[in-house]
Design an enzyme around this catalytic site. Structure first.
Site, PDB file in Angstrom:
ATOM      1  CG  ASN A  11       2.731  -1.384   3.754  1.00  0.00           C
ATOM      2  OD1 ASN A  11       2.821  -0.389   3.028  1.00  0.00           O
ATOM      3  ND2 ASN A  11       1.765  -2.278   3.630  1.00  0.00           N
ATOM      4  CG  ASP A  24      -3.014   0.104  -3.053  1.00  0.00           C
ATOM      5  OD1 ASP A  24      -4.001  -0.522  -3.494  1.00  0.00           O
ATOM      6  OD2 ASP A  24      -2.714   0.128  -1.852  1.00  0.00           O
ATOM      7  CG  HIS A  25      -1.891  -3.502  -3.822  1.00  0.00           C
ATOM      8  ND1 HIS A  25      -2.919  -4.285  -3.363  1.00  0.00           N
ATOM      9  CD2 HIS A  25      -1.619  -2.627  -2.821  1.00  0.00           C
ATOM     10  CE1 HIS A  25      -3.233  -3.913  -2.129  1.00  0.00           C
ATOM     11  NE2 HIS A  25      -2.470  -2.889  -1.777  1.00  0.00           N
ATOM     12  CG  HIS A  73      -1.443  -6.540  -1.420  1.00  0.00           C
ATOM     13  ND1 HIS A  73      -0.613  -5.525  -1.001  1.00  0.00           N
ATOM     14  CD2 HIS A  73      -2.476  -6.558  -0.535  1.00  0.00           C
ATOM     15  CE1 HIS A  73      -1.145  -4.934   0.057  1.00  0.00           C
ATOM     16  NE2 HIS A  73      -2.276  -5.556   0.380  1.00  0.00           N
ATOM     17  CE1 TYR A 106      -7.519   5.596   6.242  1.00  0.00           C
ATOM     18  CE2 TYR A 106      -6.598   4.154   7.913  1.00  0.00           C
ATOM     19  CZ  TYR A 106      -7.428   4.360   6.831  1.00  0.00           C
ATOM     20  OH  TYR A 106      -8.174   3.315   6.330  1.00  0.00           O
ATOM     21  CB  THR A 109      -0.948  -0.014   1.219  1.00  0.00           C
ATOM     22  OG1 THR A 109      -1.849  -1.107   1.056  1.00  0.00           O
ATOM     23  CG2 THR A 109      -1.732   1.278   1.335  1.00  0.00           C
TER      24      THR A 109
HETATM   25  P1  AMP Z   1      -1.775  -3.059   3.460  1.00  0.00           P
HETATM   26  O1  AMP Z   1      -1.332  -3.631   4.751  1.00  0.00           O
HETATM   27  O2  AMP Z   1      -0.627  -2.890   2.492  1.00  0.00           O
HETATM   28  O3  AMP Z   1      -2.909  -3.788   2.879  1.00  0.00           O
HETATM   29  O4  AMP Z   1      -2.276  -1.586   3.771  1.00  0.00           O
HETATM   30  C1  AMP Z   1      -3.619  -1.210   4.005  1.00  0.00           C
HETATM   31  C2  AMP Z   1      -3.738  -0.483   5.307  1.00  0.00           C
HETATM   32  O5  AMP Z   1      -2.997   0.730   5.270  1.00  0.00           O
HETATM   33  C3  AMP Z   1      -5.120   0.008   5.653  1.00  0.00           C
HETATM   34  O6  AMP Z   1      -5.936  -1.015   6.117  1.00  0.00           O
HETATM   35  C4  AMP Z   1      -4.834   1.055   6.712  1.00  0.00           C
HETATM   36  O7  AMP Z   1      -4.798   0.500   7.990  1.00  0.00           O
HETATM   37  C5  AMP Z   1      -3.443   1.524   6.354  1.00  0.00           C
HETATM   38  N1  AMP Z   1      -3.460   2.940   5.969  1.00  0.00           N
HETATM   39  C6  AMP Z   1      -4.018   3.482   4.874  1.00  0.00           C
HETATM   40  N2  AMP Z   1      -3.864   4.820   4.852  1.00  0.00           N
HETATM   41  C7  AMP Z   1      -3.184   5.140   5.969  1.00  0.00           C
HETATM   42  C8  AMP Z   1      -2.715   6.365   6.529  1.00  0.00           C
HETATM   43  N3  AMP Z   1      -2.913   7.518   5.908  1.00  0.00           N
HETATM   44  N4  AMP Z   1      -2.033   6.302   7.702  1.00  0.00           N
HETATM   45  C9  AMP Z   1      -1.802   5.126   8.316  1.00  0.00           C
HETATM   46  N5  AMP Z   1      -2.235   3.943   7.845  1.00  0.00           N
HETATM   47  C10 AMP Z   1      -2.922   3.934   6.691  1.00  0.00           C
HETATM   48 ZN    ZN Z   2      -3.056  -1.459  -0.558  1.00  0.00          ZN
HETATM   49 ZN    ZN Z   3      -3.584  -4.950   1.796  1.00  0.00          ZN
END
Ligand code: AMP
Ligand code: ZN
Ligand code: ZN
Length: 422
Positions: free
Chosen positions: A105, A253-254, A360, A170, A84
């Site tokens: 991340n 994003d993906h 992902h 957020y 993300t």
């Molecule tokens: P992923 O773990 O790669 O799937 O990332 C998705 C997660 O990113 C979401 O479920 C949120 O918890 C987190 N996220 C999205 N935007 C923000 C932000 N602006 N600040 C902190 N965490 C975020």
């Molecule tokens: Zn994502």
């Molecule tokens: Zn995710």
């Protein structure tokens, strides 16, 4: 039916509103040098983890409307790792992760001696020192335009001394409707206060994708919810007579690929886990050996058919993942559908559950990792469907639409020109 202003039908009321909004909206606004220009806002919307094929999975009336009168790419190709934050930052800076600094991340920075992590309440996300490149909201603010963000990864940080004119820290509990209504509220601002760059973000399809998988019935409901949400925006814009006047850039994003509990690469089968510090786990293992890098590398390299292992600086060139201090000495990359873990972790509590959904992060070359791109509005061709593009090209494209001088980036306008009218 209740009537107001002696206008018998809602449609007429809307028409009157449209006319008023149209004139209000295109009232000239002063620019830096005192001259007046008319600025068309651009709304950047991210639906996290919205895979390229989700539009075809269920009925999506509102997405269809946007696509039919807009410009769509077959896919938005993400950058490595297909996570993300690296991808959201690439979209708004036009730089590969090794250049913008958000290479994952979860990261460790040896100069700061600090770790970066995402999620609600994350302090490092809000700390501008982690970001090496200029996001478009900074470009806009620096050049006298206003940027307002109803969420976007890192938009809550002060980057290069600059923040969006308005932004929100957020908070995933803010309803989808409220996010859309905030955008509409900004568009209702008087001309001189109105933003030209607006963003918003929804994690919904990512969460459902992780939990239930990209081919589940549940994901259809999540796609439906996002379709309804975009419908609210379209309706709000139409009521204001703005649907064809503002530019909308809808991205993800993906994508998402299923994972299975029987497809786990157990690192502890090959190394003693006490000999390494794991900065990140799966599907990209970011490994910091505590003593001997070569020993760990040789113990992990070529031991599992579904895991590639690279020493720092040796990852495939197309990953653009070689040159940042946050890249660890050894990187393990799982093949699609595979996870990296340890026996101990899987045996503890409910950890196994997370390995039966989807994830992902994999090589961006997998079709399953591809996202979406739809452009709509005066800058975009109508009813056009084009090839897939890599997301680093969107920064240049958005700068061009907004009349901004782009900062240094890895994209080119030539790559997105096919979707644009000019
Ligand atoms: P992923 O773990 O790669 O799937 O990332 C998705 C997660 O990113 C979401 O479920 C949120 O918890 C987190 N996220 C999205 N935007 C923000 C932000 N602006 N600040 C902190 N965490 C975020
Ligand atoms: Zn994502
Ligand atoms: Zn995710």
């Amino acid at each position: 039916m209740k009537t107001e202003f002696n206008v018998p039908k809602p449609v007429n009321r809307r028409f009157v509103l449209s006319i008023i909004s149209f004139f209000l909206f295109f009232t000239a606004c002063p620019s830096d040098n005192g001259s007046t220009t008319t600025k068309t806002p651009l709304i950047l919307i991210s639906m996290d983890g919205f895979r390229w094929d989700y539009f075809n999975k269920t009925e999506t009336t509102n997405f269809d409307e946007l696509i039919q009168s807009g410009s769509k790419a077959n896919a938005l190709i993400p950058v490595f790792p297909t996570k993300t934050f690296p991808n959201h930052i690439s979209i708004v800076t036009g730089r590969y992760p090794e250049n913008h600094g958000i290479i994952a991340n979860r990261m460790y920075d040896p100069v700061f001696d600090e770790s970066y992590y995402i999620g609600e309440g994350s302090a490092p996300v809000r700390d501008g020192k982690w970001y090496d490149s200029e996001p478009i909201w900074v470009t806009a603010e620096k050049q006298g335009q206003k940027a307002m963000t109803m969420f976007w990864p890192a938009s809550e940080a002060e980057i290069m001394g600059i923040r969006p004119s308005e932004y929100f820290v957020y908070d995933g509990s803010v309803s989808h409707n409220d996010r859309i209504d905030q955008i509409l509220k900004w568009l209702d601002y008087p001309a001189e206060e109105r933003p030209t760059f607006i963003s918003t973000y929804f994690s919904h399809t990512d969460s459902y994708g992780h939990q239930y998988g990209p081919d589940s019935d549940e994901i259809l409901k999540a796609i439906g919810e996002m379709d309804r949400t975009i419908g609210r925006l379209i309706f709000g814009l139409k009521v204001r007579g703005l649907f064809d006047k503002v530019n909308i850039v809808l991205v993800s994003d993906h994508g998402m690929a299923s994972v299975h509990l029987d497809s786990i690469i157990y690192l502890d089968d090959y190394i003693n886990m006490d000999d390494v510090y794991m900065v990140d786990w799966t599907p990209i293992g970011s490994i910091s050996p505590l003593n001997n890098v070569d020993e760990i590398y040789s113990k992990l390299k070529n031991v599992h058919p579904n895991m590639s292992v690279y020493k720092k600086g040796e990852a495939p060139e197309r990953y653009h993942y070689r040159n940042h201090r946050r890249i660890q000495p050894v990187t393990a990359v799982a093949r699609e559908h595979w996870s990296i873990s340890t026996h101990e972790y899987i045996a503890t509590d409910d950890h196994a559950e997370g390995f039966n959904g989807a994830t992902h992060g994999y090589d961006p070359a997998y079709k399953s990792m591809r996202g979406i791109f739809v452009g709509h509005g005066p800058a975009f061709k109508s009813g056009f469907s084009g090839p897939g593009i890599t997301n680093v090209h969107l920064y240049e494209m958005m700068c061009s639409i907004l009349g901004l001088n782009p900062a240094k980036n890895d994209g080119s306008l030539d790559s997105s020109r096919v979707f644009l009218i000019n």
